[in-house]
Scaffold this motif. Sequence first.
Motif, PDB file in Angstrom:
ATOM      1  N   UNK A  33       0.831  -1.207   0.000  1.00  0.00           N
ATOM      2  CA  UNK A  33       0.000   0.000   0.000  1.00  0.00           C
ATOM      3  C   UNK A  33       0.866   1.258   0.000  1.00  0.00           C
ATOM      4  N   UNK A  34       0.599   2.182  -0.889  1.00  0.00           N
ATOM      5  CA  UNK A  34       1.324   3.461  -0.833  1.00  0.00           C
ATOM      6  C   UNK A  34       1.009   4.154   0.479  1.00  0.00           C
ATOM      7  N   UNK A  35       1.977   4.848   1.002  1.00  0.00           N
ATOM      8  CA  UNK A  35       1.785   5.513   2.290  1.00  0.00           C
ATOM      9  C   UNK A  35       2.125   6.992   2.196  1.00  0.00           C
ATOM     10  N   UNK A  36       1.347   7.770   2.895  1.00  0.00           N
ATOM     11  CA  UNK A  36       1.601   9.216   2.931  1.00  0.00           C
ATOM     12  C   UNK A  36       2.657   9.501   3.971  1.00  0.00           C
ATOM     13  N   UNK A  37       3.219  10.679   3.864  1.00  0.00           N
ATOM     14  CA  UNK A  37       4.308  11.071   4.770  1.00  0.00           C
ATOM     15  C   UNK A  37       3.921  10.885   6.235  1.00  0.00           C
ATOM     16  N   UNK A  38       2.800  11.426   6.595  1.00  0.00           N
ATOM     17  CA  UNK A  38       2.414  11.328   8.000  1.00  0.00           C
ATOM     18  C   UNK A  38       1.933   9.940   8.404  1.00  0.00           C
ATOM     19  N   UNK A  39       1.522   9.164   7.444  1.00  0.00           N
ATOM     20  CA  UNK A  39       1.192   7.766   7.766  1.00  0.00           C
ATOM     21  C   UNK A  39       2.476   7.043   8.179  1.00  0.00           C
ATOM     22  N   UNK A  40       3.540   7.292   7.443  1.00  0.00           N
ATOM     23  CA  UNK A  40       4.823   6.690   7.797  1.00  0.00           C
ATOM     24  C   UNK A  40       5.275   7.170   9.171  1.00  0.00           C
ATOM     25  N   UNK A  41       5.078   8.458   9.435  1.00  0.00           N
ATOM     26  CA  UNK A  41       5.478   8.977  10.743  1.00  0.00           C
ATOM     27  C   UNK A  41       4.745   8.248  11.863  1.00  0.00           C
ATOM     28  N   UNK A  42       3.491   7.990  11.617  1.00  0.00           N
ATOM     29  CA  UNK A  42       2.726   7.304  12.667  1.00  0.00           C
ATOM     30  C   UNK A  42       3.183   5.864  12.837  1.00  0.00           C
ATOM     31  N   UNK A  43       3.649   5.278  11.735  1.00  0.00           N
ATOM     32  CA  UNK A  43       4.149   3.898  11.823  1.00  0.00           C
ATOM     33  C   UNK A  43       5.517   3.832  12.498  1.00  0.00           C
ATOM     34  N   UNK A  44       6.238   4.932  12.446  1.00  0.00           N
ATOM     35  CA  UNK A  44       7.575   4.998  13.046  1.00  0.00           C
ATOM     36  C   UNK A  44       7.588   6.129  14.065  1.00  0.00           C
ATOM     37  N   UNK A  45       6.972   5.888  15.200  1.00  0.00           N
ATOM     38  CA  UNK A  45       6.698   6.987  16.137  1.00  0.00           C
ATOM     39  C   UNK A  45       7.936   7.759  16.570  1.00  0.00           C
ATOM     40  N   UNK A  46       9.102   7.108  16.542  1.00  0.00           N
ATOM     41  CA  UNK A  46      10.277   7.782  17.090  1.00  0.00           C
ATOM     42  C   UNK A  46      11.120   8.527  16.064  1.00  0.00           C
ATOM     43  N   UNK A  47      10.740   8.414  14.825  1.00  0.00           N
ATOM     44  CA  UNK A  47      11.543   9.094  13.808  1.00  0.00           C
ATOM     45  C   UNK A  47      11.172  10.575  13.773  1.00  0.00           C
ATOM     46  N   UNK A  48      12.158  11.405  13.482  1.00  0.00           N
ATOM     47  CA  UNK A  48      11.872  12.838  13.324  1.00  0.00           C
ATOM     48  C   UNK A  48      11.480  13.082  11.866  1.00  0.00           C
TER      49      UNK A  48
END
Lengths: 119, 119
Positions: A33-48
């Motif tokens: 599934x393509x993911x949006x920028x903030x979707x990725x952020x939510x999947x990787x909570x600790x990344x800046x």
Amino acid sequence: MQKNPVQCQFVTALNSIVGKWKPIILYHLLQGKPLRFNELRRLLPDITQRMLTLHLREMEEEELVKRVIYPQIPPKVEYSITEYGMSLSPILEVLHQWGAAHVERKQFNKENNEQTETD
Amino acid sequence: MQKNPVQCQFVTALNSIVGKWKPIILYHLLQGKPLRFNELRRLLPDITQRMLTLHLREMEEEELVKRVIYPQIPPKVEYSITEYGMSLSPILEVLHQWGAAHVERKQFNKENNEQTETD
DNA sequence: TGGTATAGTATTAAAAAAGGTACTGTTACG
DNA sequence: CGTAACAGTACCTTTTTTAATACTATACCA
């Protein structure tokens, strides 16, 4: 650069997946599934935001990841895996398997070291 | 540490092989024959003594590599792969294969970039 | 009018990895 | 006596990677 051809092959492969967050980003994108920028952020909570941007840009340059901008407001950008990126799947898989098999050992060693250090 | 279990598995696996020279050191030791310090240096002409020592020490701590000292003069120290280290073999193999398959592409991209940058 | 969401960039700082050079002690070789 | 081989260590510098914080523009919602 690297003169040793064997080393060169390792370097080539590892450059594509090394980076603190690249393997998990790829892992998530490999779900299809393509993911949006903030979707990725939510999947990787600790990344800046910055690190996510940097890693995505790098992988985009390597053509492992495709970036599609929808000219909307608020902005929408979708990231997806490319075919080339999919070719990394076997690598990610063996890494994942090996890691799963050996996480315990690492844990054990770590605890052990912490104990023996107090002797 | 890493909260995400998937990431944790990647991290565990990658920690064992990431380091500028670790994959080739492991590759050579996986050939089976124990190697002396300076034999390794000759196999990795560009590594400094310091880096070779550091990487070997790290891998020794992780029990990927065994270090045997022969109390002789001049000194003799042999490094060999452990069974645990051998378990990394599948990882090294897929990396090697992928790298071999994609070195050309990287080369091509690089040359292309260098050209387009002059436009 | 103020706040939220989107997808970032800019700047600076800190931490980690890698590299450079010089040096050690012992023995054998010439 | 001078030098090379062995297996490193010590000290310092550079490079790379990662992190922290603040900031941008636009539109929608209340």
